[in-house]
Design a protein around this motif. Structure first.
Motif, short mmCIF file in Angstrom:
data_model
loop_
_atom_site.label_atom_id
_atom_site.label_comp_id
_atom_site.label_asym_id
_atom_site.label_seq_id
_atom_site.Cartn_x
_atom_site.Cartn_y
_atom_site.Cartn_z
N LEU A 146 -8.67 -32.68 15.41
CA LEU A 146 -7.43 -33.38 15.76
C LEU A 146 -7.14 -33.36 17.25
CD1 LEU A 146 -5.05 -32.27 12.87
CD2 LEU A 146 -6.59 -34.22 12.98
N HIS A 195 -2.03 -35.57 8.05
CA HIS A 195 -3.05 -35.17 7.08
C HIS A 195 -2.41 -34.29 6.01
CE1 HIS A 195 -6.31 -36.62 9.73
NE2 HIS A 195 -5.51 -36.21 10.70
N THR A 196 -2.49 -34.73 4.78
CA THR A 196 -1.88 -34.03 3.66
C THR A 196 -2.93 -33.75 2.60
OG1 THR A 196 0.17 -35.25 4.08
CG2 THR A 196 0.01 -34.05 2.01
N VAL A 214 -9.54 -27.19 13.52
CA VAL A 214 -8.48 -28.19 13.58
C VAL A 214 -8.40 -28.79 14.97
CG1 VAL A 214 -6.00 -28.58 13.36
CG2 VAL A 214 -7.16 -27.12 11.72
N ARG A 242 -11.77 -35.82 7.99
CA ARG A 242 -10.69 -35.49 7.06
C ARG A 242 -11.18 -34.54 5.97
NH1 ARG A 242 -5.99 -38.67 6.75
NH2 ARG A 242 -5.84 -40.27 8.36
N GLY A 254 -0.30 -24.59 6.86
CA GLY A 254 -0.96 -25.54 7.75
C GLY A 254 -0.33 -25.53 9.12
N CYS A 269 -0.85 -31.32 9.80
CA CYS A 269 -1.99 -31.10 8.91
C CYS A 269 -1.54 -30.00 7.94
CB CYS A 269 -3.22 -30.67 9.70
SG CYS A 269 -4.67 -30.33 8.68
N LEU A 324 -11.54 -31.04 7.20
CA LEU A 324 -10.26 -30.32 7.27
C LEU A 324 -9.86 -29.76 5.91
CD1 LEU A 324 -8.10 -32.62 9.58
CD2 LEU A 324 -8.90 -30.31 10.09
#
Length: 632
Positions: free
Chosen positions: A217, A255-256, A213, A178, A239, A289, A181
């Protein structure tokens, strides 16, 4: 009665550490965030026994000066802020000055560092939040290395709640991924028991970012993701958001990030879920994401010690910004976009064909594309003059036709009369002589399967279309557009509806009184804790309006925004579209099928019906060849 007494420093620090240090993964998060704030370009993490034995993070950042090493292990000591104004506009990931002190309170910690310009590094050791070994010189490159041994050794109650080695390492790996990213400009390396488990190199270009990514992911996510970039009101969202057919049963792939910080915010999650609502199958969760860049002065990150939660100064604006950006991006996806994503696969597959096969196909295509004019159509003829003529004579319904001819014939799906085979073929041949062939994402119809599905062919292979689902989406989007143009027509209630409110709901309705008029609800006060509903949107005449009012107020209280009325209206429109669409089985002529395909290609959210079911699927040559074991 026990007397009030001041807790000793060690116990107070251990209690405070419980908020920051939950498990080894929490230590990793805090240490990596410190490394990022230090301007590191390379971060290496070494783990032993899932973090039970050793957690070590090494970076090449700016380091810590010799004079500040001891102070860095003290509570509420930080170099990132010095005043309230700094806190209100903080951009660094850390700022509370609690992480190192909390970690040192529940472990044996060793800190080695060398500041920029220093001739030699410095080492200090701490245990039970006390300096065990005074700072001493040590050989160390520029940057910082922090080693955490025997976590929770002095808090047995916490240590016994740790999971097994594999489970704890999985938590650590998730945190590292995470964080990887969040910063594409940093190298990340993760080792477990001296074995490299994960590595990410710097990603400067867009393709390199997409590769990172995909590595984290999964390539399936990236193959089904839509790149998004939207900017308005001083905010920028960018994103990747997954297409509606790529969903999850859990929210594990959401994912934020806000200004590079990992966030789990219910307002942003709600906005994303709302944006997907029209195309998401019930019970499924979207995957995404996304990165939100926003002025730090209008977002408060000092909400929780873990810094996972935030508070926005104007939460309604942020909610609407996210909702609008994602909804517009999803609605603009057309079949051509999804088909184009698979073109590269077909190109690669084509390059693997043998030279002889390619030559054969080339010769066949040369004949197949030969224009034929003035052919006398005779279904009983056994001696056609060309290959193309034979194809038309034996199976005239498979002939590609121009869009103009199809739309001219297809004036009304429900009332168009069945053309005879001979008349249809004549029209198609005449149209091709005037208008050249046009390539379309969904290709051209070749048959109808059990009067339920349309079978068409395009450049990639075969397309199967669910007639009812596709027609339902087309009608649904038209109904929504027509309804919006009428500016929410209202109906005055013959018997007004009284709604009793709680004290919190009264306060909420006073703050958002103008919003109810915008969404088509006319409300008057009937008492201090009661309102009367006099006008409602005409489509909601059968809805439970009292419950809807309570639901709207609950949303406004939590998210400062509500889509409840719009959702209720869309649900009615969706029901109308479902009942008005083709009922299976339903016979369509070839021109009608082609016109339906063209409508799908230009309709918003056309890949899914309003229940979230797919309207069409693509079977490419590679997938078709597998059925017949070709190339094996």
């Amino acid at each position: 009665m026990n007397k009030i007494q001041r807790l000793d420093t060690l116990l107070a620090n251990q209690i405070a550490a419980g908020e920051v240090v939950e498990r080894p993964a929490s230590v990793i998060k805090e240490l990596i965030e410190n490394s990022i704030d230090a301007g590191s370009q390379n971060i290496t993490i070494h783990i032993k026994q899932g973090g039970h034995e050793l957690i070590q993070v090494r970076d090449d950042g700016c380091g810590i000066s010799k004079e500040d090493v001891v102070l860095a292990l003290s509570r509420h000591a930080t170099s990132k802020i010095s005043s309230l104004s700094d806190l209100e506009a903080v951009r660094s990931l850390g700022f509370r000055g609690e992480a190192l002190a909390s970690i040192a309170a529940v472990s044996r910690l060793t800190l080695q560092t060398k500041a920029v310009g220093a001739e030699i590094g410095t080492e200090v050791k701490a245990q039970d939040n006390q300096i065990e070994v005074l700072p001493k010189p040590v050989g160390h490159p520029q940057g910082t290395t922090i080693s955490v041994n025997d976590i929770f050794y002095n808090t047995p109650a916490r240590r016994k709640f740790l999971r097994g080695v594999k489970t704890e390492f999985n938590y650590i790996a998730t945190v590292v991924r995470r964080l990887a990213l969040s910063r594409f400009d940093i190298d990340f390396s993760l080792f477990h028991n001296d074995k490299q488990e994960f590595v990410c190199r710097k990603a400067a270009s867009d393709s390199a970012k997409e590769q990172r990514v995909a590595t984290i992911l999964g390539h399936e996510f990236m193959a089904n993701a839509l790149s998004i970039e939207f900017e308005a009101a001083g905010m920028r969202l960018w994103g990747w958001i997954a297409l509606p057919h790529f969903t999850r049963s859990q929210s594990d792939m959401q994912h934020t990030y806000i200004n590079g910080r990992i966030i789990r915010d219910k307002l942003m999650t709600h906005a994303m879920q709302q944006a997907y609502q029209d195309v998401l199958f019930h019970g499924r969760k979207p995957a995404y994401c996304i990165y939100l860049n926003i002025d730090p002065k209008i977002v408060d990150v000092n909400v929780h010690p873990t810094k996972h939660e935030v508070r926005f100064r104007n939460s309604q604006l942020v909610h609407q910004f996210l909702f609008k950006a994602v909804q517009d991006a999803l609605s603009q996806v057309r079949p051509a976009d999804r088909v184009a994503a698979k073109v590269s696969e077909r190109v690669l597959a084509s390059e693997n064909l043998s030279e002889s096969t390619a030559t054969t196909n080339k010769n066949f295509n040369a004949h197949a594309k030969t224009p034929t004019k003035n052919i006398n159509f005779n279904p009983n003829s056994q001696t056609p003059t060309t290959i193309d003529a034979q194809y038309r004579c034996t199976q005239p319904v498979q002939t590609e036709m121009a869009v103009g001819a199809a739309q001219a014939v297809y004036k009304d799906l429900m009332s168009c009369q069945q053309l005879s085979m001979e008349t249809m073929t004549t029209q198609m041949l005449e149209s091709e002589a005037v208008e050249p062939m046009v390539k379309h994402a969904l290709g051209y119809a070749v048959a109808q399967l059990h009067d339920r599905y349309i079978v068409s062919q395009n450049d990639l292979g075969m397309v199967m279309v669910d007639m009812h689902a596709a027609h339902e989406r087309i009608l649904y989007e038209r109904y929504k557009k027509d309804y919006q143009l009428d500016h929410i027509p209202k109906q005055q209630l013959l018997l007004p509806i009284n709604v009793n409110l709680s004290a919190e709901e009264v306060q909420c309705i006073e703050q958002h009184e103008g919003l109810f008029q915008q969404i088509g609800l006319t409300i008057d006060w009937a008492g201090p804790n009661e309102v009367v509903l006099r006008e409602i949107p005409i489509l909601l005449k059968n809805a439970d309006m009292a419950q809807l009012i309570h639901d709207v107020l609950a949303d406004l209280s939590t998210y400062q925004n509500s889509q409840r009325v719009e959702e209720a209206i869309n649900q009615v429109l969706g029901t109308l579209a479902c009942r008005s669409a083709f009922r299976n089985p339903h016979k369509l002529t070839l021109p009608e099928m082609n016109a339906l395909l063209r409508d799908i290609e230009k309709t918003n959210n056309s890949g899914f019906c309003n229940h979230g079911r797919p309207t069409w699927v693509q079977l490419n040559f590679k997938e078709l060849d597998k059925f017949f074991l070709r190339g094996q």
